[in-house]
Every structure is written in structure tokens, then in C-alpha cells.
Write an enzyme that holds these catalytic residues in place. Structure first.
Site, PDB file in Angstrom:
ATOM      1  N   GLY A  22      47.607 -38.966 -61.092  1.00  0.00           N
ATOM      2  CA  GLY A  22      46.384 -38.275 -60.979  1.00  0.00           C
ATOM      3  C   GLY A  22      45.611 -38.351 -62.408  1.00  0.00           C
TER       4      GLY A  22
ATOM      5  CB  CYS B 117      48.602 -36.389 -69.844  1.00  0.00           C
ATOM      6  SG  CYS B 117      47.030 -35.676 -70.320  1.00  0.00           S
ATOM      7  CG  LEU B 118      46.985 -41.501 -67.000  1.00  0.00           C
ATOM      8  CD1 LEU B 118      45.431 -41.749 -65.908  1.00  0.00           C
ATOM      9  CD2 LEU B 118      46.692 -42.533 -67.827  1.00  0.00           C
TER      10      LEU B 118
ATOM     11  CD  GLN C 294      43.363 -35.886 -67.260  1.00  0.00           C
ATOM     12  OE1 GLN C 294      43.006 -35.870 -65.894  1.00  0.00           O
ATOM     13  NE2 GLN C 294      44.023 -37.149 -67.716  1.00  0.00           N
TER      14      GLN C 294
ATOM     15  CG  HIS D 180      49.389 -33.267 -65.854  1.00  0.00           C
ATOM     16  ND1 HIS D 180      50.357 -33.229 -66.378  1.00  0.00           N
ATOM     17  CD2 HIS D 180      48.379 -33.594 -65.890  1.00  0.00           C
ATOM     18  CE1 HIS D 180      49.990 -33.545 -67.201  1.00  0.00           C
ATOM     19  NE2 HIS D 180      48.768 -34.244 -67.059  1.00  0.00           N
ATOM     20  CD  GLU D 181      46.304 -34.872 -62.210  1.00  0.00           C
ATOM     21  OE1 GLU D 181      45.261 -34.245 -63.210  1.00  0.00           O
ATOM     22  OE2 GLU D 181      47.226 -35.367 -63.271  1.00  0.00           O
TER      23      GLU D 181
ATOM     24  CG  HIS E 227      44.083 -31.676 -67.178  1.00  0.00           C
ATOM     25  ND1 HIS E 227      43.872 -32.481 -68.405  1.00  0.00           N
ATOM     26  CD2 HIS E 227      45.160 -33.495 -66.806  1.00  0.00           C
ATOM     27  CE1 HIS E 227      45.258 -33.573 -68.659  1.00  0.00           C
ATOM     28  NE2 HIS E 227      45.492 -33.745 -67.547  1.00  0.00           N
TER      29      HIS E 227
END
Ligand code: GNR
Ligand code: NI
Length: 171
Positions: free
Chosen positions: A46, A92-93, A51, A134-135, A138
Site C-alpha cells: 500500500g 511501513c515504507l 508518503q 494504515h493508509e 497516513h
């Protein structure tokens, strides 16, 4: 094909609240392509526009093994369908190399716009439900490390800051 730079914790820009998209344009559709390329290259399941330093309410997800099921969510709204929570280890990236347990709602309904601005709904459970939450965090300026102790969060922050200093020195 364009791979975008992914902001990393504790970059303050990750705390920006994303704005709703009033009109989905070709610019957004190009951003979606670039975000999918970036997510697949990482690799991740995702990616939120936040991000890549674009503070608009746009998310891409693909849980398939072969990049065959890209999902796009614009201006997503979540409704909890079942208050049960599930704990899952998340990555998480924007926090590379760290994995933490987070509790999320297990069953939810998402209302969003697709890449053509058309409304749709999607019922989500399991990993999809976790990933969407999670997204959406963000987009709200919230990160997975906000769910752990401040001691643990500080330790992660210091390790990443050190890595960032070293990377800058060798750049
Ligand atoms: O690639 C990712 N894997 C993942 C695993 C468990 C729960 C959430 C995620 S999302 C993450 C990519 C990312 O950072 N998205 O914001
Ligand atoms: Ni993330």
C-alpha cells in the site's frame, strides 16, 4: 515509469493532513501510476500520497502476488461494521526495517472515489482492512509508531535519524 521518493519518519511532512480531492484529473491519474510503480518497486502492499509528499486524499493498495489487483481510493471514508479488533504486525515504507503490532478494526466498509471520480463501496476484512486503515492514518498524518510506547518510538526515531545522517554524508 517514475519511482517517487518516499518520506521517512521522523520527517515532519508525514504529519500533514491530506485535503480532499474536489476533481479527479489526469494529473491525479498520472500520480496514481507513479505511486503504483513506487509501491511495486519498494516493494509494498500500500502507499498513501502523503508518503510521496502529496497531501491529497489518495491511496493505492495491491495485495496480489503479481501486481494484478491495483486498488485506488480517493477521499476514502470508513464505517466500522464490526467492533472486533485484530492485532497484526505491520511494516511501513516510511519506517523501513521496523515491524510493530497494531490493533485495527477487523471488518469495515469503505466509501471512496475511483480513478475516474466514480463513487464505490468496498467491504474489507483481514489484511485489506488493516492496510486501508494504515493508509488512511497516513492521510491523517498518523503513523504506525503512534500506537507504540514513546520509549520504543524514540528508539526507532534515533536509529532512522542516524541512518539518514549517514546516507546524507555518503550522497
Ligand atoms: O508494505 C506494507 N506492508 C504492510 C504490512 C502490514 C500492514 C500494513 C502494511 S502497509 C506497508 C506499506 C506502507 O507503508 N503503506 O503506507
Ligand atoms: Ni505506511
Amino acid at each position: 515509469m517514475a519511482i517517487l521518493d518516499i518520506l521517512e519518519f521522523p520527517d515532519p511532512r508525514l504529519r500533514t493532513k491530506a485535503k480532499p480531492i474536489t476533481q479527479v484529473t489526469d494529473k491525479h491519474r498520472q500520480l496514481i501510476k507513479d505511486m503504483l510503480d513506487t509501491m511495486y518497486a519498494a516493494p509494498g502492499i500500500g502507499l498513501a500520497a502523503s508518503q510521496v509528499d502529496v497531501h491529497e486524499q489518495l491511496i493505492v493498495i495491491d495485495l496480489s502476488e503479481d501486481q494484478s489487483e491495483p486498488l485506488v481510493f480517493i477521499n476514502p471514508k470508513i464505517t466500522v461494521l464490526d467492533g472486533d479488533m485484530e492485532k497484526m504486525q505491520e511494516g511501513c515504507l516510511s519506517i523501513p526495517g521496523f515491524y510493530e503490532d497494531v490493533e485495527r478494526v477487523e471488518h469495515c466498509l469503505i466509501e471512496a472515489l475511483d480513478k475516474d471520480g466514480k463513487p464505490f463501496t468496498l467491504e474489507a476484512t483481514g489484511l485489506l482492512a488493516v492496510c486501508i486503515q494504515h493508509e488512511m492514518d497516513h492521510l491523517d498524518g498518523k503513523l504506525m509508531v503512534d500506537y507504540i510506547s514513546s520509549t520504543k518510538r524514540d528508539r526507532i526515531r534515533k536509529k532512522l535519524e542516524k541512518q539518514h545522517r549517514l546516507a546524507a554524508k555518503h550522497a
